[in-house]
Scaffold this motif. Sequence first.
Motif, PDB file in Angstrom:
ATOM      1  N   LEU A   1       0.825  -1.200   0.000  1.00 37.84           N
ATOM      2  CA  LEU A   1       0.000   0.000   0.000  1.00 37.84           C
ATOM      3  C   LEU A   1       0.863   1.255   0.000  1.00 37.84           C
ATOM      4  CD1 LEU A   1      -2.626  -0.998   2.728  1.00 37.84           C
ATOM      5  CD2 LEU A   1      -2.947  -1.063   0.257  1.00 37.84           C
TER       6      LEU A   1
ATOM      7  N   GLN B   1     -14.420  -2.451   6.177  1.00 37.76           N
ATOM      8  CA  GLN B   1     -13.682  -1.482   5.359  1.00 37.76           C
ATOM      9  C   GLN B   1     -12.221  -1.889   5.264  1.00 37.76           C
ATOM     10  OE1 GLN B   1     -13.288   2.481   7.585  1.00 37.76           O
ATOM     11  NE2 GLN B   1     -14.968   1.509   8.702  1.00 37.76           N
ATOM     12  N   THR B   2     -11.619  -1.553   4.152  1.00 38.42           N
ATOM     13  CA  THR B   2     -10.257  -1.993   3.838  1.00 38.42           C
ATOM     14  C   THR B   2      -9.306  -0.810   3.829  1.00 38.42           C
ATOM     15  OG1 THR B   2     -11.182  -3.747   2.452  1.00 38.42           O
ATOM     16  CG2 THR B   2      -8.847  -3.228   2.150  1.00 38.42           C
TER      17      THR B   2
ATOM     18  N   THR C   1      -8.982   4.431   4.603  1.00 41.40           N
ATOM     19  CA  THR C   1      -9.704   3.202   4.272  1.00 41.40           C
ATOM     20  C   THR C   1     -10.759   3.484   3.208  1.00 41.40           C
ATOM     21  OG1 THR C   1     -11.590   3.380   5.793  1.00 41.40           O
ATOM     22  CG2 THR C   1      -9.498   2.604   6.729  1.00 41.40           C
ATOM     23  N   THR C   2     -11.459   2.440   2.802  1.00 42.84           N
ATOM     24  CA  THR C   2     -12.528   2.588   1.814  1.00 42.84           C
ATOM     25  C   THR C   2     -13.722   3.366   2.357  1.00 42.84           C
ATOM     26  OG1 THR C   2     -13.275   0.389   2.522  1.00 42.84           O
ATOM     27  CG2 THR C   2     -11.963   0.505   0.498  1.00 42.84           C
TER      28      THR C   2
ATOM     29  N   THR D   1      -6.538   1.403   2.416  1.00 45.83           N
ATOM     30  CA  THR D   1      -6.070   1.652   1.049  1.00 45.83           C
ATOM     31  C   THR D   1      -4.738   2.386   1.004  1.00 45.83           C
ATOM     32  OG1 THR D   1      -7.376   3.692   0.961  1.00 45.83           O
ATOM     33  CG2 THR D   1      -8.416   1.677   0.135  1.00 45.83           C
TER      34      THR D   1
END
Length: 453
Positions: free
Chosen positions: A120, A210-211, A227-228, A213
């Motif tokens: 990332l 949520q991921t 995050t997303t 990013t």
Amino acid sequence: MKVVVIGCTHAGTAAIVNTAQLYPEAEITVYERNDNISFLSCGIALYVGGVVKDPHGLFYSSPDQLAALGVNTNMRHEVTSIDTDHKKLTVRNLVNGEEFEDTYDKLIMTTGSWPIIPKLEGIELDNILLCKNYNHSNTIIEKASHAKRITVVGAGYIGVELVEAFQMNGKEVTLIDGVDRILNKYLDPEFTDAIQESFQNKGIKLALNQTVTAFEGSNGVVNKVITTHGEYETDLVILCIGFRPNTELLKGQVDMLPNGAIIVDNYMQTSRKDVFAAGDSCAIHYNPTGKKSYIPLATNAVRMGTLVARNLVDQTTRYMGTQGTSGIKIYEDNIAATGLTELAAIDAGLQVETVTVTDRYRPEFMPTSEDVTLKVVFEKGTRRILGAQLMSKVELTQSINTISVCIQNQMTVDELGFIDFFFQPHYNKPWNFLNTAGLQALSTTAKKEPSHV
């Protein structure tokens, strides 16, 4: 017999000690790239939280102890290549850079696992830490002492335990995970919902489903997690996303799962003769499904390492497989699980039923008698027990070990109702709550059966 062991993890230590005891004439050589061995990483959260004051208690062996057994232990040595056709390996001394070759008659791969590191933007910033070994734990403690806001990425056992430890040390904590529940691999929603509520009551921010990013920072130090679903300001990030097996050395030379976990037979031997594996570097036989799976646990590792030694020359002791039994304590809740959750069983394509009981664990006439909640998952049709989960304020987690034995021996939920357990008012009721679950499942089935009168 010349035995080479690569990696002195839980499995490696067990394999080495037992090999030395069973084959005193063997020449045993160990290559370990770290400067310590046998660190109990499951104790990191206790160390970080200050429950364990002396970290030396988290080591259960040392190079000196292995040397006393006649083992040639090479610390800070990394094996760079293995030739299983000719039983040779290349080794690099990480202190002076020297490289040399060695040979073996029997090779034991106990190289363990390593944390998954996402690719990332901003991942190279300072104060983004891993959580696996002793050096990591010391870095976390040192960095956390200067941090007010801490973000943990990954809501598995390690991540959840760290969140609790940081909160109890007065930190502002955020827990991020890509799925909508914490501990989703180990527990069904009725259990995780209760844990999440206790976290939120303690002021812990849950950023689920949520991921991550990206990471942002200033002056080379992280200060924000993207995050997303949003942004979270932070002083420190701990990555607890999961683990991958360290098996590149044998890639293309032995059979592996798609994730690189080495496949072993019932006697811990790989698809290549005289090459054995154990612990986090290899797959286990998962009894609830009957398939090979990757479940990195210290308990699996020490069993498998011990079995390697016992089967090194002759096939003497068969591996019985595992249920992936585990436990955790979160604040006042004692929690344990074994085998498949209901949702995991459905995902595996199994048709299942469940029974859940909430009962006082001992007679109500006793001065105290706390509730225990037990959920048992069983296969529809065969009624074979596939898994169980338990939660209680009082310590009753050993009951899950009993269910583990039931799964291993392919017992049915109906049989659970009539297993012989002792009765003593200090400890339980005439019907143990495990019996109660089995009887309730039996009663429910009886109601569903059509009458033949």
